[in-house]
Design an enzyme around this catalytic site. Structure first.
Site, short mmCIF file in Angstrom:
data_model
loop_
_atom_site.label_atom_id
_atom_site.label_comp_id
_atom_site.label_asym_id
_atom_site.label_seq_id
_atom_site.Cartn_x
_atom_site.Cartn_y
_atom_site.Cartn_z
N GLN A 48 0.86 -1.19 0.00
CA GLN A 48 0.00 0.00 0.00
C GLN A 48 0.89 1.24 0.00
OE1 GLN A 48 -3.58 -0.56 2.87
NE2 GLN A 48 -1.95 -1.83 3.71
N ASP B 284 6.41 4.47 -1.20
CA ASP B 284 7.87 4.63 -1.19
C ASP B 284 8.49 3.52 -2.05
OD1 ASP B 284 7.65 3.27 2.09
OD2 ASP B 284 8.59 2.24 0.41
N HIS C 222 -1.33 1.32 -4.48
CA HIS C 222 -1.74 2.72 -4.30
C HIS C 222 -0.79 3.68 -5.03
CE1 HIS C 222 -4.14 1.62 -0.46
NE2 HIS C 222 -4.82 1.37 -1.57
N GLY D 295 2.52 -4.42 9.10
CA GLY D 295 2.57 -2.98 9.32
C GLY D 295 1.42 -2.21 8.71
N THR D 296 0.21 -2.77 8.81
CA THR D 296 -0.95 -2.04 8.30
C THR D 296 -2.08 -2.09 9.33
OG1 THR D 296 -2.54 -1.77 6.49
CG2 THR D 296 -1.79 -4.03 6.96
N GLU E 196 1.43 -3.62 17.12
CA GLU E 196 0.45 -4.15 18.09
C GLU E 196 -0.68 -4.78 17.31
OE1 GLU E 196 0.90 -0.47 18.77
OE2 GLU E 196 -0.61 0.15 17.32
N ALA F 128 8.64 -4.34 12.98
CA ALA F 128 8.81 -5.12 11.74
C ALA F 128 10.27 -5.54 11.53
CB ALA F 128 8.32 -4.31 10.54
C1 BV8 Z 1 -11.69 2.26 -3.43
C2 BV8 Z 1 -1.90 6.52 -1.30
C3 BV8 Z 1 -13.34 1.39 -4.94
C4 BV8 Z 1 -1.77 7.99 -1.21
C5 BV8 Z 1 -3.72 5.77 0.16
C6 BV8 Z 1 -16.63 6.53 1.36
C7 BV8 Z 1 -16.39 7.24 0.19
C8 BV8 Z 1 -15.40 6.85 -0.73
C9 BV8 Z 1 -14.64 5.72 -0.48
C10 BV8 Z 1 -14.88 5.03 0.69
C11 BV8 Z 1 -15.86 5.40 1.61
N1 BV8 Z 1 -15.83 4.52 2.64
C12 BV8 Z 1 -14.89 3.60 2.40
C13 BV8 Z 1 -14.31 3.90 1.22
C14 BV8 Z 1 -13.23 3.17 0.58
C15 BV8 Z 1 -11.93 3.90 0.92
C16 BV8 Z 1 -11.59 3.63 2.36
O1 BV8 Z 1 -11.26 2.51 2.69
N2 BV8 Z 1 -11.71 4.65 3.22
C17 BV8 Z 1 -11.41 4.42 4.61
C18 BV8 Z 1 -10.73 5.67 5.20
C19 BV8 Z 1 -12.72 4.11 5.33
N3 BV8 Z 1 -10.97 3.33 0.04
C20 BV8 Z 1 -10.75 3.89 -1.17
O2 BV8 Z 1 -11.22 4.94 -1.54
C21 BV8 Z 1 -9.87 3.07 -2.09
N4 BV8 Z 1 -10.53 2.92 -3.34
O3 BV8 Z 1 -12.30 1.80 -2.49
O4 BV8 Z 1 -12.17 2.18 -4.74
C22 BV8 Z 1 -12.92 0.03 -5.36
C23 BV8 Z 1 -12.66 -0.96 -4.39
C24 BV8 Z 1 -12.28 -2.21 -4.82
C25 BV8 Z 1 -12.11 -2.48 -6.17
C26 BV8 Z 1 -12.35 -1.47 -7.10
C27 BV8 Z 1 -12.74 -0.21 -6.70
C28 BV8 Z 1 -8.54 3.76 -2.35
C29 BV8 Z 1 -7.80 3.96 -1.05
C30 BV8 Z 1 -6.36 4.41 -1.35
C31 BV8 Z 1 -6.03 5.68 -0.62
N5 BV8 Z 1 -4.60 5.97 -0.77
N6 BV8 Z 1 -2.41 5.99 -0.04
C32 BV8 Z 1 -0.75 8.39 -0.19
O5 BV8 Z 1 0.03 7.56 0.32
O6 BV8 Z 1 -0.72 9.60 0.07
S1 BV8 Z 1 -4.24 5.20 1.66
C33 BV8 Z 1 -2.95 5.13 2.79
O7 BV8 Z 1 -3.49 4.79 4.06
C34 BV8 Z 1 -2.01 3.99 2.53
O8 BV8 Z 1 -1.74 3.76 1.21
C35 BV8 Z 1 -2.65 2.81 3.17
O9 BV8 Z 1 -3.39 2.09 2.23
C36 BV8 Z 1 -3.65 3.41 4.07
C37 BV8 Z 1 -3.59 2.79 5.42
O10 BV8 Z 1 -2.39 3.08 5.97
P1 BV8 Z 1 -1.49 1.94 6.63
O11 BV8 Z 1 -0.51 1.56 5.61
O12 BV8 Z 1 -2.28 0.85 7.25
O13 BV8 Z 1 -0.81 2.83 7.73
P2 BV8 Z 1 -1.40 3.25 9.14
O14 BV8 Z 1 -0.62 4.44 9.59
O15 BV8 Z 1 -2.89 3.33 9.07
O16 BV8 Z 1 -1.04 2.00 10.05
C38 BV8 Z 1 0.32 1.67 10.25
C39 BV8 Z 1 0.34 0.37 11.03
O17 BV8 Z 1 1.71 -0.01 11.22
C40 BV8 Z 1 -0.29 0.47 12.41
O18 BV8 Z 1 -1.11 -0.65 12.63
C41 BV8 Z 1 0.90 0.47 13.36
O19 BV8 Z 1 0.62 -0.19 14.57
C42 BV8 Z 1 1.91 -0.32 12.59
N7 BV8 Z 1 3.31 0.02 12.87
C43 BV8 Z 1 3.82 1.24 13.18
N8 BV8 Z 1 5.16 1.13 13.35
C44 BV8 Z 1 5.49 -0.17 13.14
C45 BV8 Z 1 4.31 -0.88 12.83
N9 BV8 Z 1 4.30 -2.20 12.58
C46 BV8 Z 1 5.48 -2.86 12.63
N10 BV8 Z 1 6.65 -2.24 12.92
C47 BV8 Z 1 6.69 -0.92 13.18
N11 BV8 Z 1 7.86 -0.33 13.47
#
Ligand code: BV8
Length: 249
Positions: free
Chosen positions: A106, A109, A124, A191-192, A219, A233
């Site tokens: 996702q 980078d 993404h 890490g997601t 976690e 990680a």
């Molecule tokens: C889609 C790129 C249809 C840009 C990103 C209402 C209206 C419209 C859409 C929606 C809606 N409701 C729901 C949706 C769908 C929406 C969605 O899910 N919204 C959410 C907020 C509810 N999704 C979309 O719109 C997607 N498109 O649905 O199209 C479709 C579907 C299927 C098939 C065809 C069509 C598109 C979403 C893409 C958005 N772009 N990124 C950019 O980077 O700027 S999203 C961005 O956040 C990331 O790419 C990633 O995907 C997302 C989540 O982030 P994570 O990677 O999980 O990071 P996060 O910080 O959240 O978590 C980090 C984790 O790591 C934590 O758990 C933490 O504990 C852990 N961690 C931290 N440190 C460590 C660690 N683990 C291990 N070691 C460590 N050291």
């Protein structure tokens, strides 16, 4: 024999799909989205990661991605042992008969590529690419993208955007991803936070088709994976890969 749901059957793991999120790059110095110092703490998602936000204020959105691109290109930002372990896993299994491997990230980078991963999909998009909205062509970019940057296809300013998938846009390579999820026997999420769809639902599709599902995360996200391994990680991923590879030999 009832499969022990809570432990990977290391020998049976032949067709492996890995999904990574921002957490795998955290120890390389790249901010995640939802931690206390996360990117979404000082930016509203709808302002910087939606087509509407880009249309309303393209300068602010270019700035958001230019800042992240400059950081990524800083010499201090390098793949960590988790990225390297995944590349080693790929190279170890990809040529074995009856084995398969796909890394879905996702992240935008390029740390997986720099660690040596090749069987890789950026669902993404990529921070080091820009796309012309007229021609649909993508180009590499390693400097700031500005409003007046000209694309090589149209030779005029104003048609370029970051080549990333914003909220409300369709993720890339979904057909290839779905095929891999329905055929794998081991699905590993690293890490997601499982907040964003469709990526957050991948483990359920894999499990519906018989895969063992494992979450390696700082976690537990409490999503219903078969197995949860908690820790940073750069520690838990190399350990897990080592166990997979030593059992396969
Ligand atoms: C889609 C790129 C249809 C840009 C990103 C209402 C209206 C419209 C859409 C929606 C809606 N409701 C729901 C949706 C769908 C929406 C969605 O899910 N919204 C959410 C907020 C509810 N999704 C979309 O719109 C997607 N498109 O649905 O199209 C479709 C579907 C299927 C098939 C065809 C069509 C598109 C979403 C893409 C958005 N772009 N990124 C950019 O980077 O700027 S999203 C961005 O956040 C990331 O790419 C990633 O995907 C997302 C989540 O982030 P994570 O990677 O999980 O990071 P996060 O910080 O959240 O978590 C980090 C984790 O790591 C934590 O758990 C933490 O504990 C852990 N961690 C931290 N440190 C460590 C660690 N683990 C291990 N070691 C460590 N050291």
């Amino acid at each position: 024999m009832q499969q022990d749901r809570h432990h990977t059957d290391m020998v049976a793991a032949r067709r492996i799909v890995v999904l990574t999120g921002a957490g795998i790059s955290a120890e390389s110095g790249i901010r995640t989205f939802r931690a206390s110092d996360g990117l979404w703490e000082d930016h509203k998602v709808e302002d910087v990661a939606t087509p509407e936000g880009f249309a309303a204020n393209p300068v602010a959105v270019h700035q958001f991605y230019n800042d992240r691109r400059r950081l990524l290109l800083n010499a201090s930002i390098r793949p960590n042992p988790a990225h390297t372990a995944l590349a080693r896993l790929e190279h170890s299994v990809i040529d074995l008969p009856g084995h398969d491997f796909l890394l879905i990230t996702q992240n935008i980078d390029n740390l997986h590529e720099r660690a040596g991963s090749r069987a890789l999909v950026h669902m993404h998009g990529e921070l080091l690419k820009m796309r012309c909205e007229q021609s649909g062509l993508s180009f590499d970019i390693r400097e700031d993208l500005m409003l007046d940057t000209c694309c090589r296809c149209c030779r005029e300013p104003g048609n370029l955007r970051p080549d990333v998938v914003w909220f409300g846009e369709i993720p890339l390579s979904m057909a290839k991803i779905t095929k891999a999820l329905t055929q794998c026997d081991l699905f590993i999420a690293i890490g997601t936070s499982g907040n964003v769809y469709p990526a957050a639902g991948f483990f359920e599709l894999a499990r519906e088709h018989g895969a063992h599902t494992v979450e390696l995360n700082l976690e537990s996200t409490n999503a219903d994976f078969d197995e949860h391994i908690c820790g940073p990680a750069s520690t838990v991923v190399p350990d897990y890969v080592e166990r997979l590879l030593s059992s396969a030999n």
